[in-house]
Scaffold this active site. Structure first.
Site, PDB file in Angstrom:
ATOM      1  N   GLU A 162     -40.435  -0.010  14.173  1.00  9.44           N
ATOM      2  CA  GLU A 162     -40.287   1.022  13.146  1.00  9.44           C
ATOM      3  C   GLU A 162     -41.345   2.122  13.255  1.00  9.44           C
ATOM      4  O   GLU A 162     -42.178   2.288  12.337  1.00  9.44           O
ATOM      5  CB  GLU A 162     -40.320   0.391  11.749  1.00  9.44           C
ATOM      6  N   GLU A 358     -34.150  -6.962  12.419  1.00  7.61           N
ATOM      7  CA  GLU A 358     -34.588  -7.345  11.071  1.00  7.61           C
ATOM      8  C   GLU A 358     -33.479  -7.027  10.082  1.00  7.61           C
ATOM      9  O   GLU A 358     -32.867  -5.957  10.150  1.00  7.61           O
ATOM     10  CB  GLU A 358     -35.828  -6.557  10.605  1.00  7.61           C
TER      11      GLU A 358
HETATM   12  C1  FCB Z   1     -39.849  -3.638   7.633  1.00  9.11           C
HETATM   13  C2  FCB Z   1     -41.019  -4.156   8.452  1.00  9.11           C
HETATM   14  C3  FCB Z   1     -41.308  -5.599   8.224  1.00  9.11           C
HETATM   15  C4  FCB Z   1     -41.134  -6.011   6.787  1.00  9.11           C
HETATM   16  C5  FCB Z   1     -39.816  -5.546   6.256  1.00  9.11           C
HETATM   17  C6  FCB Z   1     -39.528  -5.940   4.842  1.00  9.11           C
HETATM   18  O1  FCB Z   1     -40.028  -2.280   7.408  1.00  9.11           O
HETATM   19  O2  FCB Z   1     -40.778  -3.965   9.812  1.00  9.11           O
HETATM   20  O3  FCB Z   1     -42.610  -5.837   8.714  1.00  9.11           O
HETATM   21  O4  FCB Z   1     -42.192  -5.611   6.046  1.00  9.11           O
HETATM   22  O5  FCB Z   1     -39.716  -4.173   6.360  1.00  9.11           O
END
Ligand code: FCB
Length: 465
Positions: A162, A358
Protein backbone atom coordinates in the site's frame (compact mmCIF):
# COMPACT_ATOMS: atom_id res chain seq x y z
CA UNK A 1 -20.04 -22.00 0.87
CA UNK A 2 -17.77 -20.45 -1.74
CA UNK A 3 -15.81 -23.13 -3.57
CA UNK A 4 -12.99 -22.32 -5.94
CA UNK A 5 -10.62 -24.52 -7.96
CA UNK A 6 -7.84 -26.34 -6.13
CA UNK A 7 -5.28 -24.13 -7.87
CA UNK A 8 -6.68 -21.08 -6.05
CA UNK A 9 -4.33 -19.81 -3.34
CA UNK A 10 -5.90 -19.47 0.10
CA UNK A 11 -3.85 -17.52 2.58
CA UNK A 12 -3.66 -15.37 5.67
CA UNK A 13 -1.76 -12.11 6.02
CA UNK A 14 0.07 -10.14 8.70
CA UNK A 15 2.80 -7.50 8.84
CA UNK A 16 5.99 -7.31 10.88
CA UNK A 17 5.41 -4.20 12.99
CA UNK A 18 1.85 -5.25 13.74
CA UNK A 19 2.64 -8.68 15.23
CA UNK A 20 6.34 -9.31 15.83
CA UNK A 21 7.20 -7.54 19.07
CA UNK A 22 10.79 -8.30 20.18
CA UNK A 23 11.67 -4.61 20.04
CA UNK A 24 15.16 -5.41 21.43
CA UNK A 25 15.93 -7.58 18.42
CA UNK A 26 15.77 -4.81 15.85
CA UNK A 27 16.72 -1.24 15.08
CA UNK A 28 14.51 1.80 15.62
CA UNK A 29 11.86 2.52 13.01
CA UNK A 30 9.73 5.53 12.12
CA UNK A 31 6.77 3.76 13.73
CA UNK A 32 8.60 3.40 17.07
CA UNK A 33 9.23 7.14 17.03
CA UNK A 34 5.67 7.91 15.93
CA UNK A 35 4.20 5.79 18.75
CA UNK A 36 6.01 8.05 21.25
CA UNK A 37 4.36 11.21 19.93
CA UNK A 38 1.57 12.00 22.41
CA UNK A 39 -1.80 11.40 20.77
CA UNK A 40 -0.41 9.88 17.59
CA UNK A 41 -1.67 6.39 18.45
CA UNK A 42 -5.20 6.53 19.80
CA UNK A 43 -4.80 4.10 22.72
CA UNK A 44 -1.17 4.97 23.42
CA UNK A 45 0.11 1.48 22.56
CA UNK A 46 3.22 0.67 20.51
CA UNK A 47 4.97 -2.08 18.59
CA UNK A 48 7.24 -3.28 21.39
CA UNK A 49 5.37 -6.53 22.13
CA UNK A 50 2.09 -6.68 20.15
CA UNK A 51 1.54 -10.44 19.48
CA UNK A 52 5.04 -11.49 20.52
CA UNK A 53 5.15 -13.42 17.26
CA UNK A 54 8.95 -13.60 17.15
CA UNK A 55 8.77 -15.88 20.19
CA UNK A 56 5.50 -17.58 19.30
CA UNK A 57 5.76 -18.11 15.54
CA UNK A 58 5.64 -21.89 15.91
CA UNK A 59 2.26 -21.72 17.56
CA UNK A 60 1.07 -19.22 14.93
CA UNK A 61 2.19 -21.48 12.09
CA UNK A 62 0.35 -24.37 13.75
CA UNK A 63 -2.81 -22.26 13.84
CA UNK A 64 -2.39 -21.64 10.10
CA UNK A 65 -1.76 -25.27 9.34
CA UNK A 66 -4.96 -26.20 11.19
CA UNK A 67 -6.78 -23.46 9.30
CA UNK A 68 -5.71 -25.13 6.08
CA UNK A 69 -4.15 -22.15 4.29
CA UNK A 70 -1.63 -22.93 1.58
CA UNK A 71 0.11 -19.54 1.80
CA UNK A 72 1.14 -17.00 4.42
CA UNK A 73 1.83 -13.38 3.56
CA UNK A 74 4.15 -11.71 6.07
CA UNK A 75 6.56 -8.80 5.93
CA UNK A 76 10.18 -8.52 6.89
CA UNK A 77 11.11 -5.76 9.31
CA UNK A 78 13.89 -3.92 7.50
CA UNK A 79 15.35 -2.78 10.83
CA UNK A 80 15.49 -6.36 12.12
CA UNK A 81 17.72 -7.54 9.29
CA UNK A 82 19.58 -4.24 8.73
CA UNK A 83 19.23 -2.24 11.94
CA UNK A 84 20.13 1.14 10.44
CA UNK A 85 18.79 0.44 6.97
CA UNK A 86 22.27 0.23 5.43
CA UNK A 87 25.38 -1.86 5.66
CA UNK A 88 25.84 -5.19 7.36
CA UNK A 89 22.95 -7.57 7.70
CA UNK A 90 22.14 -8.97 11.14
CA UNK A 91 22.57 -12.74 11.26
CA UNK A 92 20.21 -12.88 14.19
CA UNK A 93 17.55 -10.86 12.43
CA UNK A 94 17.76 -12.92 9.26
CA UNK A 95 17.83 -16.03 11.44
CA UNK A 96 14.30 -15.34 12.62
CA UNK A 97 12.91 -15.22 9.08
CA UNK A 98 15.01 -18.24 8.16
CA UNK A 99 13.35 -20.26 10.93
CA UNK A 100 9.91 -18.88 10.11
CA UNK A 101 10.25 -19.86 6.44
CA UNK A 102 11.37 -23.37 7.36
CA UNK A 103 8.53 -23.74 9.80
CA UNK A 104 6.04 -22.66 7.14
CA UNK A 105 7.41 -24.99 4.51
CA UNK A 106 7.40 -27.81 7.03
CA UNK A 107 3.67 -27.14 7.55
CA UNK A 108 3.02 -27.13 3.79
CA UNK A 109 2.50 -23.35 3.69
CA UNK A 110 4.12 -21.23 1.02
CA UNK A 111 5.84 -18.05 2.25
CA UNK A 112 4.77 -14.84 0.47
CA UNK A 113 7.18 -12.16 1.53
CA UNK A 114 6.53 -8.41 1.54
CA UNK A 115 9.68 -6.33 1.85
CA UNK A 116 8.20 -3.09 3.07
CA UNK A 117 5.11 -2.75 5.22
CA UNK A 118 5.77 0.80 6.51
CA UNK A 119 8.48 0.30 9.15
CA UNK A 120 11.36 2.41 7.85
CA UNK A 121 14.65 2.35 9.79
CA UNK A 122 14.78 5.72 11.48
CA UNK A 123 18.26 6.55 10.15
CA UNK A 124 16.82 6.62 6.65
CA UNK A 125 14.09 8.98 7.80
CA UNK A 126 16.76 11.35 9.07
CA UNK A 127 17.92 11.57 5.46
CA UNK A 128 14.41 12.44 4.30
CA UNK A 129 12.79 9.01 4.20
CA UNK A 130 10.68 8.25 1.13
CA UNK A 131 10.57 11.94 0.27
CA UNK A 132 14.25 11.67 -0.62
CA UNK A 133 15.76 9.84 -3.56
CA UNK A 134 18.53 8.71 -1.21
CA UNK A 135 16.28 5.94 0.09
CA UNK A 136 16.09 4.13 -3.25
CA UNK A 137 19.56 2.54 -3.31
CA UNK A 138 19.33 1.30 0.29
CA UNK A 139 15.96 -0.31 -0.48
CA UNK A 140 17.42 -2.22 -3.43
CA UNK A 141 20.38 -3.29 -1.31
CA UNK A 142 17.99 -4.46 1.42
CA UNK A 143 15.85 -6.40 -1.07
CA UNK A 144 18.87 -8.18 -2.51
CA UNK A 145 20.22 -9.04 0.94
CA UNK A 146 16.93 -10.58 2.07
CA UNK A 147 16.68 -12.48 -1.17
CA UNK A 148 20.22 -13.78 -0.83
CA UNK A 149 19.33 -15.20 2.59
CA UNK A 150 15.85 -16.58 1.85
CA UNK A 151 15.52 -16.76 -1.93
CA UNK A 152 16.34 -20.46 -2.09
CA UNK A 153 12.96 -21.05 -0.40
CA UNK A 154 10.93 -17.87 -0.95
CA UNK A 155 9.57 -17.55 -4.48
CA UNK A 156 6.85 -14.91 -4.02
CA UNK A 157 8.05 -11.37 -3.45
CA UNK A 158 6.11 -8.16 -3.02
CA UNK A 159 8.10 -4.95 -2.77
CA UNK A 160 5.74 -2.46 -1.12
CA UNK A 161 2.52 -2.73 0.81
CA UNK A 162 0.00 0.00 0.00
CA UNK A 163 2.42 2.71 -1.07
CA UNK A 164 -0.50 5.16 -1.19
CA UNK A 165 -0.69 4.87 2.61
CA UNK A 166 3.07 5.13 3.03
CA UNK A 167 3.10 8.32 0.94
CA UNK A 168 -0.20 10.06 1.70
CA UNK A 169 -1.03 8.96 5.24
CA UNK A 170 2.65 9.25 6.20
CA UNK A 171 3.69 12.47 4.47
CA UNK A 172 0.39 14.03 3.33
CA UNK A 173 -2.12 13.69 6.17
CA UNK A 174 0.42 12.95 8.90
CA UNK A 175 -1.84 10.22 10.27
CA UNK A 176 0.87 7.56 9.98
CA UNK A 177 4.60 7.66 10.58
CA UNK A 178 6.57 9.80 10.00
CA UNK A 179 3.65 12.15 10.72
CA UNK A 180 4.47 14.78 8.10
CA UNK A 181 1.81 16.98 6.46
CA UNK A 182 3.26 18.24 3.24
CA UNK A 183 1.81 17.44 -0.19
CA UNK A 184 5.10 18.13 -1.93
CA UNK A 185 6.91 15.56 0.20
CA UNK A 186 4.07 13.05 -0.19
CA UNK A 187 4.28 13.43 -3.96
CA UNK A 188 8.00 12.83 -3.92
CA UNK A 189 7.45 9.83 -1.66
CA UNK A 190 5.00 8.48 -4.25
CA UNK A 191 7.67 8.67 -6.92
CA UNK A 192 10.45 7.18 -4.80
CA UNK A 193 8.29 4.30 -3.56
CA UNK A 194 7.47 3.42 -7.15
CA UNK A 195 11.04 3.85 -8.32
CA UNK A 196 12.41 1.69 -5.52
CA UNK A 197 9.83 -0.96 -6.42
CA UNK A 198 10.85 -1.10 -10.09
CA UNK A 199 14.56 -1.07 -9.35
CA UNK A 200 14.23 -3.78 -6.70
CA UNK A 201 12.17 -6.04 -8.98
CA UNK A 202 14.72 -5.72 -11.78
CA UNK A 203 17.63 -6.43 -9.43
CA UNK A 204 15.95 -9.35 -7.68
CA UNK A 205 14.89 -10.89 -10.96
CA UNK A 206 18.53 -10.88 -12.02
CA UNK A 207 19.32 -12.85 -8.88
CA UNK A 208 16.43 -15.27 -9.32
CA UNK A 209 14.57 -15.41 -12.62
CA UNK A 210 12.28 -18.17 -11.38
CA UNK A 211 10.59 -16.28 -8.57
CA UNK A 212 7.46 -14.14 -9.00
CA UNK A 213 7.60 -10.42 -8.22
CA UNK A 214 4.82 -7.95 -7.56
CA UNK A 215 3.56 -5.03 -5.51
CA UNK A 216 0.55 -4.67 -3.22
CA UNK A 217 -1.82 -1.74 -3.81
CA UNK A 218 -4.88 -0.62 -1.89
CA UNK A 219 -7.45 0.32 -4.48
CA UNK A 220 -11.06 1.27 -4.13
CA UNK A 221 -13.97 2.86 -5.93
CA UNK A 222 -14.93 6.35 -5.09
CA UNK A 223 -18.61 7.27 -5.19
CA UNK A 224 -20.64 10.40 -4.46
CA UNK A 225 -23.43 10.11 -1.90
CA UNK A 226 -24.95 13.43 -2.94
CA UNK A 227 -25.49 15.22 -6.20
CA UNK A 228 -23.37 18.28 -5.44
CA UNK A 229 -21.10 19.57 -8.19
CA UNK A 230 -18.15 19.76 -5.78
CA UNK A 231 -18.53 16.08 -4.93
CA UNK A 232 -18.74 15.01 -8.56
CA UNK A 233 -15.76 17.16 -9.39
CA UNK A 234 -13.66 15.50 -6.66
CA UNK A 235 -14.20 11.93 -7.87
CA UNK A 236 -11.64 11.86 -10.71
CA UNK A 237 -9.05 13.62 -8.52
CA UNK A 238 -9.52 11.06 -5.79
CA UNK A 239 -9.27 8.17 -8.25
CA UNK A 240 -6.18 9.70 -9.86
CA UNK A 241 -4.10 10.01 -6.69
CA UNK A 242 -5.44 6.95 -4.92
CA UNK A 243 -5.61 4.45 -7.79
CA UNK A 244 -4.40 5.50 -11.23
CA UNK A 245 -1.15 7.18 -10.32
CA UNK A 246 0.15 3.76 -9.19
CA UNK A 247 -1.55 1.56 -11.76
CA UNK A 248 -0.74 3.72 -14.78
CA UNK A 249 2.90 4.19 -13.80
CA UNK A 250 3.36 0.45 -13.18
CA UNK A 251 1.66 -0.35 -16.49
CA UNK A 252 4.13 1.88 -18.34
CA UNK A 253 1.65 4.65 -19.14
CA UNK A 254 3.36 7.30 -17.03
CA UNK A 255 1.51 9.40 -14.48
CA UNK A 256 -2.06 10.23 -15.57
CA UNK A 257 -2.62 13.77 -16.79
CA UNK A 258 -5.22 14.65 -14.15
CA UNK A 259 -2.91 13.42 -11.39
CA UNK A 260 -0.16 15.57 -12.81
CA UNK A 261 -2.50 18.59 -12.72
CA UNK A 262 -2.43 18.17 -8.95
CA UNK A 263 1.05 16.79 -8.40
CA UNK A 264 3.36 18.12 -11.11
CA UNK A 265 4.48 21.24 -9.21
CA UNK A 266 5.61 18.99 -6.35
CA UNK A 267 7.52 16.65 -8.65
CA UNK A 268 9.77 19.38 -9.95
CA UNK A 269 13.29 18.03 -10.09
CA UNK A 270 12.28 14.69 -8.54
CA UNK A 271 11.85 12.71 -11.73
CA UNK A 272 14.91 11.82 -13.73
CA UNK A 273 14.98 10.60 -17.32
CA UNK A 274 14.58 6.83 -17.28
CA UNK A 275 12.68 6.68 -13.98
CA UNK A 276 9.33 5.89 -15.56
CA UNK A 277 10.81 3.00 -17.54
CA UNK A 278 12.30 1.56 -14.36
CA UNK A 279 9.00 1.95 -12.50
CA UNK A 280 7.33 -0.01 -15.31
CA UNK A 281 9.62 -3.04 -14.89
CA UNK A 282 7.18 -5.89 -15.61
CA UNK A 283 5.56 -7.54 -12.60
CA UNK A 284 4.41 -11.16 -12.38
CA UNK A 285 1.36 -10.43 -10.25
CA UNK A 286 -0.56 -7.58 -8.71
CA UNK A 287 -1.51 -7.70 -5.03
CA UNK A 288 -4.85 -6.04 -4.24
CA UNK A 289 -5.86 -4.99 -0.74
CA UNK A 290 -9.55 -4.21 -0.59
CA UNK A 291 -11.57 -3.19 2.45
CA UNK A 292 -14.32 -0.81 1.33
CA UNK A 293 -15.29 1.83 -1.16
CA UNK A 294 -14.83 5.52 -0.48
CA UNK A 295 -18.04 7.54 -0.34
CA UNK A 296 -17.75 11.29 -0.56
CA UNK A 297 -20.12 14.14 0.12
CA UNK A 298 -19.85 17.91 -0.04
CA UNK A 299 -18.21 19.48 3.02
CA UNK A 300 -19.64 22.57 4.73
CA UNK A 301 -16.74 24.79 3.88
CA UNK A 302 -13.44 24.64 2.09
CA UNK A 303 -10.28 23.26 3.68
CA UNK A 304 -7.15 25.23 2.74
CA UNK A 305 -5.11 23.66 -0.04
CA UNK A 306 -2.48 21.39 1.51
CA UNK A 307 -4.54 20.55 4.60
CA UNK A 308 -6.26 17.46 3.21
CA UNK A 309 -4.73 13.96 3.15
CA UNK A 310 -4.42 14.15 -0.63
CA UNK A 311 -4.94 17.10 -3.00
CA UNK A 312 -8.26 17.77 -4.71
CA UNK A 313 -10.32 16.95 -1.62
CA UNK A 314 -10.67 20.50 -0.28
CA UNK A 315 -14.44 20.70 -0.64
CA UNK A 316 -15.50 17.15 0.19
CA UNK A 317 -15.40 14.76 3.10
CA UNK A 318 -15.97 11.06 3.72
CA UNK A 319 -19.69 10.47 4.13
CA UNK A 320 -21.12 8.92 7.28
CA UNK A 321 -20.89 5.13 6.76
CA UNK A 322 -24.37 4.57 8.16
CA UNK A 323 -25.66 1.44 9.89
CA UNK A 324 -23.67 -1.75 9.63
CA UNK A 325 -20.26 -0.04 9.48
CA UNK A 326 -17.27 -1.89 10.93
CA UNK A 327 -15.42 -0.88 14.10
CA UNK A 328 -13.18 1.21 11.81
CA UNK A 329 -16.30 3.13 10.72
CA UNK A 330 -15.83 1.69 7.26
CA UNK A 331 -18.92 0.87 5.23
CA UNK A 332 -19.34 -2.73 4.09
CA UNK A 333 -19.35 -2.67 0.28
CA UNK A 334 -18.70 -6.11 -1.20
CA UNK A 335 -20.14 -5.03 -4.56
CA UNK A 336 -17.27 -2.54 -4.78
CA UNK A 337 -14.82 -5.43 -4.40
CA UNK A 338 -16.23 -7.07 -7.54
CA UNK A 339 -16.05 -3.70 -9.32
CA UNK A 340 -12.39 -3.17 -8.49
CA UNK A 341 -11.54 -6.69 -9.69
CA UNK A 342 -13.49 -6.11 -12.92
CA UNK A 343 -11.68 -2.85 -13.46
CA UNK A 344 -8.25 -4.40 -13.03
CA UNK A 345 -9.12 -7.01 -15.63
CA UNK A 346 -10.61 -4.48 -18.05
CA UNK A 347 -8.03 -1.73 -17.74
CA UNK A 348 -4.82 -3.18 -16.29
CA UNK A 349 -4.60 -6.82 -17.37
CA UNK A 350 -0.92 -6.32 -18.25
CA UNK A 351 -0.13 -6.08 -14.53
CA UNK A 352 -0.69 -9.80 -14.40
CA UNK A 353 -3.00 -12.02 -12.43
CA UNK A 354 -4.43 -10.50 -9.27
CA UNK A 355 -3.99 -11.91 -5.80
CA UNK A 356 -6.15 -10.39 -3.08
CA UNK A 357 -3.40 -9.87 -0.56
CA UNK A 358 -5.63 -8.39 2.17
CA UNK A 359 -9.34 -8.30 2.92
CA UNK A 360 -11.04 -8.39 6.28
CA UNK A 361 -12.87 -6.39 8.94
CA UNK A 362 -12.57 -5.14 12.51
CA UNK A 363 -15.43 -5.57 14.99
CA UNK A 364 -15.77 -5.13 18.73
CA UNK A 365 -15.74 -8.84 19.50
CA UNK A 366 -17.25 -10.17 22.69
CA UNK A 367 -14.20 -11.76 24.37
CA UNK A 368 -16.20 -14.45 26.18
CA UNK A 369 -16.01 -17.68 24.21
CA UNK A 370 -19.09 -19.84 23.70
CA UNK A 371 -19.38 -23.35 25.11
CA UNK A 372 -17.10 -24.84 22.45
CA UNK A 373 -14.38 -22.34 23.31
CA UNK A 374 -14.81 -20.23 20.15
CA UNK A 375 -15.21 -16.43 20.07
CA UNK A 376 -18.43 -15.55 18.28
CA UNK A 377 -17.92 -12.90 15.59
CA UNK A 378 -21.00 -13.04 13.33
CA UNK A 379 -20.25 -9.73 11.62
CA UNK A 380 -16.78 -10.87 10.56
CA UNK A 381 -18.22 -14.17 9.35
CA UNK A 382 -20.77 -12.28 7.23
CA UNK A 383 -18.14 -9.88 5.86
CA UNK A 384 -15.91 -12.79 4.89
CA UNK A 385 -18.76 -14.65 3.23
CA UNK A 386 -19.96 -11.59 1.31
CA UNK A 387 -16.49 -10.73 0.05
CA UNK A 388 -15.71 -14.28 -1.00
CA UNK A 389 -18.98 -14.29 -2.96
CA UNK A 390 -17.99 -10.99 -4.55
CA UNK A 391 -14.66 -12.51 -5.56
CA UNK A 392 -16.40 -15.62 -6.90
CA UNK A 393 -18.63 -13.35 -8.99
CA UNK A 394 -15.60 -11.61 -10.48
CA UNK A 395 -14.01 -14.95 -11.32
CA UNK A 396 -17.24 -16.13 -12.92
CA UNK A 397 -17.06 -13.06 -15.16
CA UNK A 398 -13.54 -13.96 -16.23
CA UNK A 399 -11.37 -11.87 -13.90
CA UNK A 400 -8.02 -13.56 -13.44
CA UNK A 401 -7.88 -13.49 -9.64
CA UNK A 402 -5.88 -16.39 -8.30
CA UNK A 403 -5.71 -16.03 -4.55
CA UNK A 404 -7.17 -14.55 -1.38
CA UNK A 405 -5.36 -13.72 1.86
CA UNK A 406 -7.52 -12.95 4.88
CA UNK A 407 -6.52 -9.92 6.93
CA UNK A 408 -5.61 -10.86 9.46
CA UNK A 409 -4.49 -14.10 11.02
CA UNK A 410 -4.28 -12.46 14.46
CA UNK A 411 -5.67 -9.41 16.21
CA UNK A 412 -2.75 -6.99 16.06
CA UNK A 413 -1.43 -3.44 16.25
CA UNK A 414 -3.69 -1.44 13.95
CA UNK A 415 -1.36 1.51 13.33
CA UNK A 416 -2.72 4.86 14.54
CA UNK A 417 -5.58 3.01 16.29
CA UNK A 418 -3.24 0.79 18.28
CA UNK A 419 -4.35 -2.50 19.78
CA UNK A 420 -7.97 -1.41 20.04
CA UNK A 421 -9.15 -2.51 16.59
CA UNK A 422 -9.33 -6.26 16.08
CA UNK A 423 -9.10 -7.71 12.57
CA UNK A 424 -8.03 -11.24 13.54
CA UNK A 425 -9.54 -14.59 12.69
CA UNK A 426 -7.85 -15.43 15.98
CA UNK A 427 -8.23 -13.37 19.15
CA UNK A 428 -5.08 -12.36 20.96
CA UNK A 429 -5.23 -11.50 24.64
CA UNK A 430 -2.48 -8.88 24.74
CA UNK A 431 -1.92 -9.43 28.49
CA UNK A 432 -1.41 -13.19 28.41
CA UNK A 433 -0.67 -13.69 24.67
CA UNK A 434 -3.27 -16.41 24.63
CA UNK A 435 -4.68 -17.14 21.16
CA UNK A 436 -8.37 -18.14 20.82
CA UNK A 437 -9.93 -18.92 17.47
CA UNK A 438 -13.03 -17.03 16.42
CA UNK A 439 -16.05 -18.39 14.51
CA UNK A 440 -14.68 -16.62 11.40
CA UNK A 441 -11.57 -18.83 11.62
CA UNK A 442 -13.88 -21.86 11.38
CA UNK A 443 -15.91 -20.28 8.59
CA UNK A 444 -12.77 -19.56 6.56
CA UNK A 445 -11.51 -23.06 7.22
CA UNK A 446 -14.72 -24.49 5.80
CA UNK A 447 -14.45 -22.43 2.62
CA UNK A 448 -10.89 -23.62 2.16
CA UNK A 449 -11.74 -27.24 2.88
CA UNK A 450 -14.71 -27.14 0.49
CA UNK A 451 -12.46 -25.84 -2.28
CA UNK A 452 -9.49 -28.05 -1.55
CA UNK A 453 -5.98 -26.70 -1.91
CA UNK A 454 -3.15 -27.64 -4.14
CA UNK A 455 -0.53 -26.25 -1.82
CA UNK A 456 2.41 -24.26 -3.10
CA UNK A 457 1.24 -23.66 -6.68
CA UNK A 458 4.06 -22.82 -9.11
CA UNK A 459 4.97 -19.12 -9.13
CA UNK A 460 3.86 -17.28 -12.29
CA UNK A 461 7.38 -16.55 -13.45
CA UNK A 462 8.38 -20.17 -13.21
CA UNK A 463 5.13 -21.20 -14.85
CA UNK A 464 5.88 -18.75 -17.66
CA UNK A 465 2.55 -16.98 -17.27
C1 FCB B 1 -4.22 -2.05 5.50
C2 FCB B 1 -2.82 -2.39 5.98
C3 FCB B 1 -2.79 -3.43 7.04
C4 FCB B 1 -3.92 -3.30 8.02
C5 FCB B 1 -5.23 -3.17 7.31
C6 FCB B 1 -6.43 -3.07 8.20
O1 FCB B 1 -4.23 -0.74 5.04
O2 FCB B 1 -2.04 -2.83 4.91
O3 FCB B 1 -1.52 -3.36 7.65
O4 FCB B 1 -3.68 -2.31 8.90
O5 FCB B 1 -5.21 -2.07 6.47
Amino acid sequence: MVTLPTTFTWGAATAAFQIEGDRAGRGETTWDAFCRVPGAVQDGTDGDVTCDHVNRYREDVRIMRDLGVGAYRFSVAWARVQPTGRGDFSAEGLGFYDRLVDELLGAGIEPWLTLYHWDLPVELQLQGGWASRRVVDPFVEYALGVQEALGDRVKRWATHNEPWCAAWLGYGGGIHAPGIRDHALATRATHHLLLSHGRAVAAMREQDADAAYGIVLNLDNVRATDDEAVTRAALPAYDAVRNRVWLDALAGRGYPADALDLLAPHLDGATVVGDMEQIATPVDFLGLNYYNDERLEAADGQVPVGDTVQPGMERVRTADPGAGATAMDWPVTPEGFTDVLRRLQAEYAELGPVYVTENGSAWDDDPTPSADGVIEDPDRVAYLQDHLRALEQARAEGVDVRGYFAWSLLDNFEWALGLSKRFGLVRVDFETQERTVKRSWHAYREHIAASGTARAAEPEAAAGA
